[in-house]
Design an enzyme around this catalytic site. Sequence first.
Site, short mmCIF file in Angstrom:
data_model
loop_
_atom_site.label_atom_id
_atom_site.label_comp_id
_atom_site.label_asym_id
_atom_site.label_seq_id
_atom_site.Cartn_x
_atom_site.Cartn_y
_atom_site.Cartn_z
CD GLN A 253 -3.13 -1.15 0.23
OE1 GLN A 253 -3.11 0.08 -0.38
NE2 GLN A 253 -3.59 -2.20 -0.14
CE LYS B 227 -2.71 -4.70 -2.93
NZ LYS B 227 -4.00 -5.08 -2.63
CB CYS C 122 -7.00 -9.79 3.72
SG CYS C 122 -7.88 -10.53 2.31
N1 PMP Z 1 -0.27 -6.48 2.01
C1 PMP Z 1 -1.00 -5.41 2.11
C2 PMP Z 1 -0.78 -4.48 3.00
C3 PMP Z 1 -2.01 -5.43 1.21
O1 PMP Z 1 -2.90 -4.43 0.94
C4 PMP Z 1 -2.24 -6.57 0.08
C5 PMP Z 1 -3.46 -6.58 -0.83
N2 PMP Z 1 -4.68 -6.04 -0.30
C6 PMP Z 1 -1.45 -7.59 0.21
C7 PMP Z 1 -0.48 -7.55 1.23
C8 PMP Z 1 -1.67 -8.80 -0.71
O2 PMP Z 1 -1.36 -8.38 -1.97
P1 PMP Z 1 -1.56 -9.25 -3.33
O3 PMP Z 1 -3.05 -9.75 -2.88
O4 PMP Z 1 -1.58 -8.35 -4.41
O5 PMP Z 1 -0.54 -10.46 -3.28
#
Ligand code: PMP
Length: 406
Positions: A203, A226, A364
């Site tokens: 982020q 992202k 999550c």
């Molecule tokens: N860490 C953080 C702080 C996140 O916001 C996210 C995605 N929401 C992830 C890890 C995981 O990223 P990805 O699903 O693209 O592997």
Amino acid sequence: MNYNINSIRSDFPILEQKIAGKPLIYLDNGATTQKPKQVIDSISKFYSEINGNIHRGVHQLSQFSTDAYEEARQKVRDFINAKSETEVIFTRGTTESINLIAHSFGRRYIHRDDEIIISEMEHHSNIVPWQMLCEQVGAKLRVIPFDKNGELCMDDFRNMLSNKTKLVAITHISNSLGTVNPIREVIDLAHKAGAAILIDGAQAVQHTTVDVSELNCDFYVFSGHKMYAPTGIGVLYGKKSWLDEMPPYQGGGDMIDTVTFKKTTYAELPLKFEAGTTNYVGAMALGKAIDYIQHIGIENIETYEKKLFKYAAEQLSLIPDLRIIGNAKNKSGVISFLVGDIHHYDTGMLLDKMGIAVRTGNHCTQPLMTKIGITGTVRASFALYNTQDEIDKLCSAIERVKQFFS
Ligand code: PMP
């Protein structure tokens, strides 16, 4: 500052969409950002003119593709100021990068009774791989709490550190609270205790300058999707001294030097960690997304977004009964909130009917929600193309949601 928001918005075809008959207001950028046509078109051009599997062919298309892939690695290197392109490993994203470290670094350096420190505000992808590792090797997971404002309790962290600490894994910016963690201090403290440090930058890289050499972290991970690039591509930055020593994560083509049935030797960095056909088209497109960000200027993006964020926080806090979750002094990117006792899911559903895309749920980060005593939040998260007008519309829409439930 010359920040031409209309021109920027016109680069993103999806922003012209109508949802439920209303112009789309996309405020779910923390989950994934939209893509500029420069990135979208580069993928079509690649498959129309360039495509050949990388690193293996003498034919020209294979060479072109390999060049594009390695050029993207250089762009990532420049973007985060890594010392060498061999420190940039392409992965599927943040989650795979963390799993790679847990498997490779974890199995080599973390043993029974060693400790790994994470925080209460981590995304599941920076919790679960460490729990799995701890179960396998008999190590212990320690968790830094956050305070009522959503800031890390640094005294607790200091007290947790010891010669048992082998790794500290912390998010740069919380995807649920928006807290910007004091990562410089965290990195220095971890190093003083003799531990390695991993920063989850999922982020952060899209909002602020990240200089891994200056930060002096051992690992820094992020996802392309992202930061205006496609899904399925991400980065693991690791210090060469670690990556050289770490065993491969997966075995297969491209990661080897020689293979016999008796013994296999491995390729040099970075290929040692890139087994099989990688997402080389995604990597190329990540390079284009970096070009796009650099063209606007990450400092300009940061200045623009800071102003926008401040405006959003002020306007939202004017709404009676709206409770912002996470009040850290230093916040960025996301604002989580709840409206009266309306369920976050209901708020999100009604906002969607008004063309506004926000995320609802636990993002999550279930342990974080449990600590606060809620099941989830509504989360508005911002990108370089959002506007104050969109925030005004979000606020009026929230008022309508309130009326609906009153
Ligand atoms: N860490 C953080 C702080 C996140 O916001 C996210 C995605 N929401 C992830 C890890 C995981 O990223 P990805 O699903 O693209 O592997």
